[in-house]
Design an enzyme around this catalytic site. Structure first.
Site, PDB file in Angstrom:
ATOM      1  N   ARG A  70      34.997  34.297 117.454  1.00  0.00           N
ATOM      2  CA  ARG A  70      35.247  34.486 116.032  1.00  0.00           C
ATOM      3  C   ARG A  70      34.770  35.884 115.629  1.00  0.00           C
ATOM      4  O   ARG A  70      33.848  36.418 116.230  1.00  0.00           O
ATOM      5  CB  ARG A  70      34.502  33.432 115.198  1.00  0.00           C
ATOM      6  CG  ARG A  70      35.106  32.055 115.272  1.00  0.00           C
ATOM      7  CD  ARG A  70      34.438  31.081 114.322  1.00  0.00           C
ATOM      8  NE  ARG A  70      33.093  30.755 114.731  1.00  0.00           N
ATOM      9  CZ  ARG A  70      31.987  31.262 114.187  1.00  0.00           C
ATOM     10  NH1 ARG A  70      32.068  32.114 113.180  1.00  0.00           N
ATOM     11  NH2 ARG A  70      30.803  30.912 114.621  1.00  0.00           N
ATOM     12  N   TYR A 198      42.424  33.769 119.270  1.00  0.00           N
ATOM     13  CA  TYR A 198      41.266  33.006 119.724  1.00  0.00           C
ATOM     14  C   TYR A 198      40.828  31.918 118.737  1.00  0.00           C
ATOM     15  O   TYR A 198      40.653  32.185 117.550  1.00  0.00           O
ATOM     16  CB  TYR A 198      40.084  33.953 119.999  1.00  0.00           C
ATOM     17  CG  TYR A 198      39.024  33.207 120.745  1.00  0.00           C
ATOM     18  CD1 TYR A 198      39.145  33.019 122.116  1.00  0.00           C
ATOM     19  CD2 TYR A 198      37.973  32.604 120.081  1.00  0.00           C
ATOM     20  CE1 TYR A 198      38.217  32.275 122.802  1.00  0.00           C
ATOM     21  CE2 TYR A 198      37.044  31.851 120.763  1.00  0.00           C
ATOM     22  CZ  TYR A 198      37.171  31.689 122.123  1.00  0.00           C
ATOM     23  OH  TYR A 198      36.264  30.931 122.793  1.00  0.00           O
ATOM     24  N   LYS A 207      38.002  26.063 111.444  1.00  0.00           N
ATOM     25  CA  LYS A 207      37.024  26.709 110.562  1.00  0.00           C
ATOM     26  C   LYS A 207      37.671  27.168 109.248  1.00  0.00           C
ATOM     27  O   LYS A 207      37.057  27.068 108.183  1.00  0.00           O
ATOM     28  CB  LYS A 207      36.383  27.904 111.274  1.00  0.00           C
ATOM     29  CG  LYS A 207      35.714  27.555 112.610  1.00  0.00           C
ATOM     30  CD  LYS A 207      34.603  26.566 112.470  1.00  0.00           C
ATOM     31  CE  LYS A 207      33.799  26.434 113.754  1.00  0.00           C
ATOM     32  NZ  LYS A 207      32.717  25.455 113.636  1.00  0.00           N
ATOM     33  N   HIS A 227      29.563  21.552 108.223  1.00  0.00           N
ATOM     34  CA  HIS A 227      29.563  21.905 109.638  1.00  0.00           C
ATOM     35  C   HIS A 227      28.630  20.924 110.368  1.00  0.00           C
ATOM     36  O   HIS A 227      27.529  21.295 110.770  1.00  0.00           O
ATOM     37  CB  HIS A 227      29.070  23.355 109.755  1.00  0.00           C
ATOM     38  CG  HIS A 227      29.234  23.971 111.093  1.00  0.00           C
ATOM     39  ND1 HIS A 227      28.455  25.018 111.523  1.00  0.00           N
ATOM     40  CD2 HIS A 227      30.072  23.703 112.110  1.00  0.00           C
ATOM     41  CE1 HIS A 227      28.816  25.374 112.735  1.00  0.00           C
ATOM     42  NE2 HIS A 227      29.790  24.594 113.121  1.00  0.00           N
ATOM     43  N   SER A 249      24.824  27.601 115.766  1.00  0.00           N
ATOM     44  CA  SER A 249      25.304  27.596 117.151  1.00  0.00           C
ATOM     45  C   SER A 249      24.137  27.759 118.116  1.00  0.00           C
ATOM     46  O   SER A 249      23.062  28.243 117.744  1.00  0.00           O
ATOM     47  CB  SER A 249      26.353  28.682 117.358  1.00  0.00           C
ATOM     48  OG  SER A 249      25.811  29.912 117.028  1.00  0.00           O
ATOM     49  N   CYS A 251      22.342  25.334 119.496  1.00  0.00           N
ATOM     50  CA  CYS A 251      21.267  24.350 119.298  1.00  0.00           C
ATOM     51  C   CYS A 251      21.617  23.002 119.921  1.00  0.00           C
ATOM     52  O   CYS A 251      20.951  22.001 119.627  1.00  0.00           O
ATOM     53  CB  CYS A 251      20.982  24.166 117.814  1.00  0.00           C
ATOM     54  SG  CYS A 251      20.179  25.577 117.049  1.00  0.00           S
ATOM     55  N   ASP A 276      31.796  18.628 115.301  1.00  0.00           N
ATOM     56  CA  ASP A 276      31.708  19.935 114.633  1.00  0.00           C
ATOM     57  C   ASP A 276      31.791  19.865 113.106  1.00  0.00           C
ATOM     58  O   ASP A 276      31.104  20.629 112.445  1.00  0.00           O
ATOM     59  CB  ASP A 276      32.821  20.852 115.167  1.00  0.00           C
ATOM     60  CG  ASP A 276      32.578  22.326 114.869  1.00  0.00           C
ATOM     61  OD1 ASP A 276      31.407  22.767 114.899  1.00  0.00           O
ATOM     62  OD2 ASP A 276      33.557  23.053 114.591  1.00  0.00           O
ATOM     63  N   ARG A 365      35.755  28.165 126.610  1.00  0.00           N
ATOM     64  CA  ARG A 365      35.906  26.915 125.853  1.00  0.00           C
ATOM     65  C   ARG A 365      36.762  25.888 126.577  1.00  0.00           C
ATOM     66  O   ARG A 365      37.609  26.235 127.397  1.00  0.00           O
ATOM     67  CB  ARG A 365      36.592  27.231 124.510  1.00  0.00           C
ATOM     68  CG  ARG A 365      35.782  28.144 123.595  1.00  0.00           C
ATOM     69  CD  ARG A 365      34.700  27.391 122.881  1.00  0.00           C
ATOM     70  NE  ARG A 365      33.844  28.246 122.079  1.00  0.00           N
ATOM     71  CZ  ARG A 365      33.245  27.821 120.961  1.00  0.00           C
ATOM     72  NH1 ARG A 365      33.416  26.594 120.517  1.00  0.00           N
ATOM     73  NH2 ARG A 365      32.443  28.632 120.308  1.00  0.00           N
TER      74      ARG A 365
HETATM   75  C1  OXD Z   1      31.208  27.490 116.014  1.00  0.00           C
HETATM   76  C2  OXD Z   1      32.196  26.697 116.762  1.00  0.00           C
HETATM   77  O1  OXD Z   1      31.136  28.701 116.218  1.00  0.00           O
HETATM   78  O2  OXD Z   1      32.233  25.471 116.548  1.00  0.00           O
HETATM   79  O3  OXD Z   1      30.494  26.911 115.197  1.00  0.00           O
HETATM   80  O4  OXD Z   1      32.959  27.269 117.565  1.00  0.00           O
HETATM   81 MN    MN Z   2      31.046  24.869 114.895  1.00  0.00          MN
END
Ligand code: OXD
Ligand code: MN
Length: 580
Positions: A70, A198, A207, A227, A249, A251, A276, A365
Site C-alpha cells: 500500500r 497491488y 481498504k 479494522h 500491522s 501484531c 481484517d 501475500r
Molecule cells: C493491512 C492489510 O495492511 O491488511 O492492514 O494488508
Molecule cells: Mn489490515
C-alpha cells in the site's frame, strides 16, 4: 451481459469513453469465469503455475518490483472541506483530484479489457451488506475480487434492486510510482485508483471501500466500520462468545483470527469469522452485531508455518493465489520461516541469492477463500452477523502495556482505542522499535477526521446499555534481558478466556489507574512455562512510564485541535489524575 440500471450503464459508458478499452467484460462471478481468466493469465505470463500435485489450483503472480505494498503517501481523502479529512489523512480538493485523475485515465485502457466487477461486501442480501462496482483493467484484480468478495451476477441483481453502489475506477496504468494515486471521494461514494496493481491499492472492495468509504458512511448511518478481526471462542460447555479485535500491522492479527487452542485446552475451539475488517451495527435490542464484509483472506505469507498458524498453513495448500513468494526446485511456493524446502528462485524471478535479500518479499501475500480455512465459522455467512461480547485493542509494546487490562467503561475504552500505539518491526522499512500512534489500528484507513471518528465512537453509550466491554492486550512485553515474557500464539487463548470471564462477570479484577487488571490467580497457567514472577511482571503497571505515555497521548490528541471531543479530553484527564 449488461444492466438495466441506467446510472450503472451510464457510468460504465463514461469510463469506457475516458479510458478507451479494446473490450468490455461484465463479470458474472462463476467458477468457469475464474478458471478461464486463470488460463488467459497463464498464457500471458501474468500467472505462473505452481506444483499442481503439492499445491492444486495454486498460482504465483509476480508484481512489478516497485509495486509491492500500500502507498499511504499517495492515498488521499478528497472531501469538500479539508478539515473533514483531518490531520490523519492526505487531502486534495475534489475538483483538483478529479482533474488529475482524468488526465491519468485518459486512453489508459487502449488494447486492454475493461472488466466490470459488481461485488457485495457482507453476506448477499443482508441488511448490513453494502455494494460496489469496480471497473478495472487488471485480470489479477478480478480473480482476487472473486476470492475476496461475493462478486458477479448475485451482487449485480442486488445493486439493481437498490439503485445505489460505490463506484470504484481502477487502472494499473503504467505501474509508474510517479503516476500513482489512490483517491477517495467519501461524499460522492467514489474511489479512483491509478498506477498500482497491488492488494490494498487495487482490490477496491477492501481498504478503500470496506474501511475508508464505509467508515464515512458508518458515521452518517450510525454504525462502525473497523479494522478488526472477528472470532468465536467456544468453551467445552459449548458456549461461544464473539470478539472483535483491532491490531496495527505486524501484531499477529491473522494468527489470532485462526488461533489453535493449546494442548491443555481440551474441548475449546476458536472459530474464524474474519481476519481484517468488521462492520458492526446495533440491533433493535441494543446488541452490537458484527459481520465480516469480506469473503476471503489477503494475508502476509512469510512466517506462516505449522507452529505459528497451522490453519493458515493448511488453508493455502490449494486454491490459492500467491503474490511475490519464492519457489523451490519442485516448483512449490516458498517463503521465509516456512519450515520446509529451499528456495531456488526469488520473488522477482531471479536465481535465489541471499545477497539480494529475502527470497520471498516480506509483504508477499496469499489470496484464498475464507471457506478453505479449517476453523471457518458458517456464521460468517449469517445475514444477521454475530453478537459481540468484547472489543479488544492491542499493540506491540516491549514495556508499559500489561498483558491485558479492561477499560472502566465505554468512554474510557474509546480513550484506550484512541491511544493505541505499536512499535515498528523489521518487516517494514525504516527504524525498528519506534512507537507509532495508530488509533483503533485505523490510522491509514479512517476516511474522515479522527476527532469526529472518536466523537462517533463516544456516541454509542447513549444509544445502548448493552455495549461490549473494551479491553487492551499486549503479547509482546519483554523482560530486562529483552526476552518475551509471554509465549503468544495459541496460549493467547488463556487471555481471551479471562476477557470472556469478565464479560460474564465470572471473575473479579484489581482496579488500577489505567483500568481493571487480572488478579494474580486469574490467568490460567496450567501446562505453561511462565513463572508467577513473569506473570506479575506482565501485569505490572509502572506509574512513571504511564505518566510519560499519557503525556504523549495528550499531545497527540491535542494535535486534533478544537474538533477533539471534550469528553475524550475529560477521560484523558481522569487517567492522568488517577496516576498522580
Ligand atoms: C493491512 C492489510 O495492511 O491488511 O492492514 O494488508
Ligand atoms: Mn489490515
Amino acid at each position: 451481459m449488461t444492466t438495466r440500471l441506467e446510472i450503472l450503464s451510464d457510468w460504465v459508458a463514461e469510463a469506457a469513453e475516458l479510458t478507451q478499452p479494446g473490450k468490455i467484460h461484465w463479470c458474472t462471478g462463476t467458477l468457469d469465469e475464474y478458471r478461464s481468466l486463470v488460463q488467459e493469465m497463464l498464457a500471458s505470463g501474468d500467472l505462473l503455475q505452481l506444483n499442481q500435485d503439492h499445491y492444486p489450483d495454486c498460482y504465483l503472480h509476480r508484481s512489478d518490483p516497485q509495486d509491492v505494498a500500500r502507498v499511504e503517501h499517495l492515498t488521499f481523502v478528497c472531501s469538500q472541506n479539508e478539515l473533514d479529512a483531518g490531520p490523519n489523512n492526505n487531502w486534495m480538493a475534489p475538483a483538483a483530484a478529479k482533474a488529475k485523475m482524468a488526465e491519468l485515465f485518459a486512453g489508459c485502457m487502449q488494447g486492454r479489457t475493461l472488466y466490470v466487477v459488481p461485488y457485495c461486501m457482507g453476506p448477499l442480501g443482508s441488511v448490513y451488506a453494502r455494494y460496489g462496482v469496480e471497473i478495472t483493467d487488471s485480470p489479477y484484480v478480478v480473480i482476487n475480487m472473486y476470492l475476496m468478495t461475493r462478486m458477479g451476477q448475485g451482487a449485480l441483481e442486488e445493486i439493481e434492486k437498490k439503485g445505489t453502489f460505490i463506484k470504484g475506477l481502477h487502472s494499473i496504468g503504467e505501474l509508474d510510482p510517479e503516476r500513482r494515486f489512490i483517491m477517495h471521494f467519501p461524499e460522492e461514494l467514489t474511489i479512483m485508483s491509478y498506477g498500482s496493481g497491488y492488494g490494498g491499492n487495487a482490490l477496491l472492495g477492501k481498504k478503500c471501500h470496506a474501511l475508508r468509504i464505509a467508515s464515512y458512511q458508518a458515521r452518517t448511518e450510525g454504525w462502525l466500520a473497523e479494522h478488526m478481526l472477528i472470532i468465536g471462542v467456544e468453551n467445552p460447555q459449548g458456549e461461544t462468545h464473539y470478539l472483535a479485535c483491532a491490531f496495527p500491522s505486524a501484531c499477529g492479527k491473522t494468527n489470532l483470527a485462526m488461533l489453535i487452542p493449546p494442548e491443555s485446552y481440551k474441548g475449546w475451539k476458536v472459530w474464524t469469522l474474519g481476519d481484517d475488517i468488521a462492520w458492526m451495527h446495533l440491533d433493535e435490542n441494543g446488541q452490537l452485531r458484527a459481520i465480516n464484509p469480506e469473503a476471503g483472506y489477503f494475508g502476509v505469507v512469510p512466517g506462516t508455518n505449522r507452529r505459528t498458524n497451522r490453519n493458515a498453513y493448511e488453508t493455502i495448500h490449494s486454491d490459492t493465489i500467491f503474490t511475490n513468494v519464492a519457489v523451490t526446485e519442485d516448483n512449490d511456493p516458498w517463503w521465509e520461516d516456512k519450515g520446509t524446502g529451499t528456495p531456488v528462485t526469488d520473488w522477482q524471478g531471479r536465481a535465489y541469492d541471499p545477497a539480494n535479500g529475502p527470497a520471498a518479499h516480506p509483504n508477499s501475500r496469499f489470496t484464498v477463500s475464507a471457506k478453505r480455512n479449517p476453523s471457518y465459522s458458517e456464521l460468517a455467512d449469517a445475514p444477521e452477523g454475530v453478537p459481540i461480547s468484547a472489543l479488544v485493542f492491542g499493540g506491540r509494546r516491549r514495556e508499559l502495556a500489561p498483558l491485558v487490562y479492561q477499560a472502566k467503561d465505554w468512554a474510557h475504552g474509546v480513550l484506550i482505542g484512541a491511544s493505541v500505539a505499536s512499535e515498528t518491526t523489521a518487516a517494514a522499512s525504516g527504524e525498528v522499535g519506534i512507537v507509532r500512534r495508530d488509533p483503533m489500528a485505523m490510522k491509514p484507513f479512517c476516511g474522515y477526521n479522527f476527532a469526529d471518528y472518536w466523537a462517533h465512537w463516544l456516541s454509542f453509550d447513549a444509544r445502548s446499555d448493552k455495549l461490549p466491554k473494551i479491553f487492551h492486550v499486549n503479547w509482546f512485553r519483554r523482560d530486562a534481558k529483552g526476552q518475551f515474557l509471554w509465549p503468544g500464539f495459541g496460549e493467547n487463548l488463556r487471555v481471551l478466556r479471562w476477557i470472556i470471564d469478565r464479560c460474564e462477570e465470572r471473575v473479579g479484577a484489581d482496579e488500577s489507574p489505567i483500568g481493571f487488571l487480572p488478579t494474580a490467580a486469574a490467568i490460567d497457567l496450567t501446562g505453561l512455562d511462565v513463572s508467577a514472577e513473569a506473570l506479575a511482571q506482565l501485569l505490572s503497571v509502572n506509574t512513571e512510564q504511564w505518566q510519560v505515555e499519557m503525556d504523549e497521548v495528550g499531545k497527540y490528541l491535542d494535535s486534533y485541535g478544537d474538533r477533539l471531543p471534550e469528553r475524550l479530553r475529560a477521560e484523558h484527564a481522569k487517567v492522568l489524575q488517577a496516576l498522580a
